[in-house]
Design a protein around this motif. Sequence first.
Motif, PDB file in Angstrom:
ATOM      1  N   UNK A  52      24.692  65.466   8.518  1.00 37.55           N
ATOM      2  CA  UNK A  52      24.030  66.544   9.248  1.00 37.55           C
ATOM      3  C   UNK A  52      24.434  67.913   8.718  1.00 37.55           C
ATOM      4  N   UNK A  53      25.710  68.072   8.375  1.00 35.53           N
ATOM      5  CA  UNK A  53      26.197  69.359   7.865  1.00 35.53           C
ATOM      6  C   UNK A  53      25.578  69.690   6.515  1.00 35.53           C
ATOM      7  N   UNK A  54      25.370  68.677   5.695  1.00 36.70           N
ATOM      8  CA  UNK A  54      24.722  68.906   4.400  1.00 36.70           C
ATOM      9  C   UNK A  54      23.267  69.316   4.587  1.00 36.70           C
ATOM     10  N   UNK A  55      22.600  68.687   5.559  1.00 40.30           N
ATOM     11  CA  UNK A  55      21.177  68.957   5.774  1.00 40.30           C
ATOM     12  C   UNK A  55      20.942  70.289   6.487  1.00 40.30           C
ATOM     13  N   UNK A  56      21.841  70.631   7.416  1.00 39.07           N
ATOM     14  CA  UNK A  56      21.645  71.813   8.261  1.00 39.07           C
ATOM     15  C   UNK A  56      22.919  72.662   8.260  1.00 39.07           C
ATOM     16  N   UNK A  57      23.062  73.484   7.247  1.00 33.62           N
ATOM     17  CA  UNK A  57      24.293  74.268   7.110  1.00 33.62           C
ATOM     18  C   UNK A  57      24.412  75.362   8.167  1.00 33.62           C
ATOM     19  N   UNK A  58      23.307  75.702   8.818  1.00 36.52           N
ATOM     20  CA  UNK A  58      23.368  76.724   9.857  1.00 36.52           C
ATOM     21  C   UNK A  58      23.538  76.173  11.260  1.00 36.52           C
ATOM     22  N   UNK A  59      23.584  74.858  11.393  1.00 39.32           N
ATOM     23  CA  UNK A  59      23.710  74.244  12.713  1.00 39.32           C
ATOM     24  C   UNK A  59      25.156  74.236  13.192  1.00 39.32           C
ATOM     25  N   UNK A  60      25.314  74.281  14.502  1.00 38.88           N
ATOM     26  CA  UNK A  60      26.635  74.133  15.130  1.00 38.88           C
ATOM     27  C   UNK A  60      26.815  72.661  15.470  1.00 38.88           C
ATOM     28  N   UNK A  61      27.792  72.015  14.844  1.00 39.99           N
ATOM     29  CA  UNK A  61      27.982  70.578  14.990  1.00 39.99           C
ATOM     30  C   UNK A  61      29.269  70.298  15.749  1.00 39.99           C
ATOM     31  N   UNK A  62      29.169  69.472  16.784  1.00 43.01           N
ATOM     32  CA  UNK A  62      30.334  69.060  17.572  1.00 43.01           C
ATOM     33  C   UNK A  62      30.585  67.582  17.341  1.00 43.01           C
ATOM     34  N   UNK A  63      31.721  67.260  16.749  1.00 45.41           N
ATOM     35  CA  UNK A  63      32.116  65.874  16.534  1.00 45.41           C
ATOM     36  C   UNK A  63      33.043  65.464  17.678  1.00 45.41           C
ATOM     37  N   UNK A  64      32.581  64.530  18.482  1.00 46.49           N
ATOM     38  CA  UNK A  64      33.332  64.080  19.652  1.00 46.49           C
ATOM     39  C   UNK A  64      33.942  62.719  19.346  1.00 46.49           C
TER      40      UNK A  64
END
Length: 207
Positions: free
Chosen positions: A31-43
């Motif tokens: 997801x981080x590679x595809x959407x570098x502007x997204x805020x990602x929360x790994x739970x």
Amino acid sequence: MSNFAAFLETIEAPRVIYDIGGGTGNYSQIAARAFRGSEIHLVEPDAGMIGAAKAKLADYANIHYESCPFEEIDATGTADLVVCVHAIYTMPSPKQRIADLRRMLRPGGWLYLVDIGRYIDVSDWRRYLFAALRKEHGLAGALRILWQGREISKQNKAIFEAQKKGVYWTHTEAELAADVIAAGFDIVEQKSVYRGYSDLLICRPRP
């Protein structure tokens, strides 16, 4: 994981992504590679896995780590995409956890859900994996990868034993679909994956 990467190509960039039971961060990384502007929360409640994820994803500044059980996350209506891969079956009250996934999503959001439903035949899985690896990497490469991944084999045996004892949730494709619909989702796509042991559902929350 190729299914997930292909799915991401079909949607608009999410502002907020939650990776529930994210383990060592494989799906967060995609997801981080595809959407570098997204805020990602790994739970992920397991400290060892969180540590491995932080090392693997050190180059991504947009990933936040939450080392607590999923049921303790307070994120009602904040996510545009929720990813939950091979995690729900291990959790207490799995049907309630599916409802929690729905609660997290904004209107118009997406759920990418994969869950193990059937008993794992460890010998069958090992044969399948070896054949696939040998085709791609040759005999020596396949043996090397299997040796390196021997801990995964132990985990699969542990999963099977927990399934037999009723510690881990099992379900049919139809049962999981019914639970997802009951939680307030419309199913956009559903298919059997991982040799038929798991189900993949791509869903959207009903208004």
